[in-house]
Motif scaffolding. Sequence first.
Motif, PDB file in Angstrom:
ATOM      1  N   VAL A  81       0.847  -1.186   0.108  1.00 20.28           N
ATOM      2  CA  VAL A  81      -0.015  -0.026  -0.059  1.00 20.28           C
ATOM      3  C   VAL A  81       0.857   1.227  -0.016  1.00 20.28           C
ATOM      4  N   VAL A  82       1.894   1.166   0.724  1.00 18.09           N
ATOM      5  CA  VAL A  82       2.913   2.449   0.826  1.00 18.09           C
ATOM      6  C   VAL A  82       3.449   2.759  -0.475  1.00 18.09           C
TER       7      VAL A  82
ATOM      8  N   LEU B 221       4.079   6.027  -4.989  1.00 15.53           N
ATOM      9  CA  LEU B 221       4.104   5.947  -6.675  1.00 15.53           C
ATOM     10  C   LEU B 221       3.025   6.916  -7.392  1.00 15.53           C
ATOM     11  N   SER B 222       1.873   6.765  -6.814  1.00 18.83           N
ATOM     12  CA  SER B 222       0.804   7.278  -7.625  1.00 18.83           C
ATOM     13  C   SER B 222       0.653   9.020  -7.034  1.00 18.83           C
ATOM     14  N   GLU B 223       0.972   9.275  -5.727  1.00 15.04           N
ATOM     15  CA  GLU B 223       1.182  10.555  -5.184  1.00 15.04           C
ATOM     16  C   GLU B 223       2.213  11.386  -5.450  1.00 15.04           C
ATOM     17  N   GLY B 224       3.229  10.719  -5.337  1.00 12.62           N
ATOM     18  CA  GLY B 224       4.589  11.399  -5.530  1.00 12.62           C
ATOM     19  C   GLY B 224       5.176  11.655  -4.289  1.00 12.62           C
ATOM     20  N   PRO B 225       6.528  12.317  -4.312  1.00 10.56           N
ATOM     21  CA  PRO B 225       7.481  12.489  -3.020  1.00 10.56           C
ATOM     22  C   PRO B 225       6.646  13.304  -2.079  1.00 10.56           C
ATOM     23  N   GLY B 226       5.837  14.352  -2.638  1.00 10.98           N
ATOM     24  CA  GLY B 226       5.558  15.265  -1.566  1.00 10.98           C
ATOM     25  C   GLY B 226       4.537  14.743  -0.461  1.00 10.98           C
ATOM     26  N   VAL B 227       3.965  13.599  -0.683  1.00 12.53           N
ATOM     27  CA  VAL B 227       3.053  13.233   0.355  1.00 12.53           C
ATOM     28  C   VAL B 227       4.029  12.765   1.553  1.00 12.53           C
TER      29      VAL B 227
ATOM     30  N   LEU C 154      12.186   3.426  -3.947  1.00  8.37           N
ATOM     31  CA  LEU C 154      11.754   4.624  -4.193  1.00  8.37           C
ATOM     32  C   LEU C 154      12.230   6.016  -3.808  1.00  8.37           C
ATOM     33  N   GLY C 155      13.245   5.982  -3.071  1.00  2.00           N
ATOM     34  CA  GLY C 155      14.110   7.362  -2.638  1.00  2.00           C
ATOM     35  C   GLY C 155      14.983   7.442  -4.022  1.00  2.00           C
ATOM     36  N   LEU C 156      15.306   6.757  -4.917  1.00  2.00           N
ATOM     37  CA  LEU C 156      15.920   7.034  -6.021  1.00  2.00           C
ATOM     38  C   LEU C 156      14.937   7.392  -7.090  1.00  2.00           C
ATOM     39  N   TYR C 157      13.827   6.645  -6.952  1.00  2.00           N
ATOM     40  CA  TYR C 157      12.718   7.111  -8.052  1.00  2.00           C
ATOM     41  C   TYR C 157      12.173   8.654  -7.933  1.00  2.00           C
TER      42      TYR C 157
END
Length: 351
Positions: free
Chosen positions: A22-23, A28-34, A70-73
């Motif tokens: 889920v995380v 991936l859908s909401e972006g790093p701002g969340v 996810l950090g690299l993405y």
Amino acid sequence: MAEQKPRRIGILDVLPFAVMAVVTVVDLSEGPGVGVMPLVSLGPAFSGLVGGWRRTAVVGAIALLLCGALGLYNGLFDDRRGFTAFASVAGVTAAGLVAAMMRQRRELELASVRSIAEVAQRVLLRPVPRRAGHLRAAVSYTSAVAEARIGGDLYEVVASPGGVRIIVGDVQGKGLDAVETAALVLGAFREAAHDEADLRSVGARLERVADRELQGEKFVTAVLAEVRDGHLVTLLNYGHPAPVVVGPDGTVRFAEPPRHALPLGLGVHGAESPEPYEVGFAPGEQLLLYTDGVSEARDASRTFYPLAERLDLLKDPDPEAALERLREDLVDHAQGPLHDDAAMLLLRYQE
């Protein structure tokens, strides 16, 4: 050897993977701002609750890989945010590993203690003989704690030259002290039941042992019974719930003592010993001896178990099956774990 059934997969087994999935989807859908990426650490945190250290290590490795990917993405390793998130996941994983190893160690220790307790229970409360003269016997023991293997209730049936002699008792208190006291009383009874000429002498020896060995406020309520030829049972009651005789037609007679006496271990207070008394016990009748965990079991409304009204459950031709039905009804009445251990010993007189 019976084939071992595979363990069923529960919610906690899949929860760590579900949380990390889920995380990942949200990130991936909401972006790093969340800022949900550090929540992948919940995976190893939940895994440590139910899994072993190996499983927790695997889940932690997956969480670290997801955090790194996810950090690299999201380009978070260009500043401190990515390294902080990675460090938090690593820290939670390490804490989960320690928690899992400590929990496994406690479970092994508990399993060892339970195993020893179970052996001690088998030595302390040996299986009663299914037949003794004209009697058929069955016994039931229900612990107040579902996981427990040992408690303070006691029982024994001894076929002696003086007849079949029985004891059912309840030790004041719980734990190892109660077990030690139960072992003391049972040992004295087993010896006295073979040696003494009558039930009064058996009781007198138990009194001497209890007064000598029990310290402080320890005591044992007990009822002794002796069945000889003659369609009578002799009883000796030390502050214990009165046995009940159930006739073939379902009639119920509580065998109350003519005079109530103090429990074993309180003789130092100068109280008189109980007097033996006789109760009719003819072929076709049943004698039920029990501890107060039966008669004082309560339901959610604090209503005592109506033992006299439930004794029709003892109609089954097999005494063990009959006693099991009564035990199940007792547990149903309590609507959960019993508040006290409950022991029952059923005797059937058969020609």
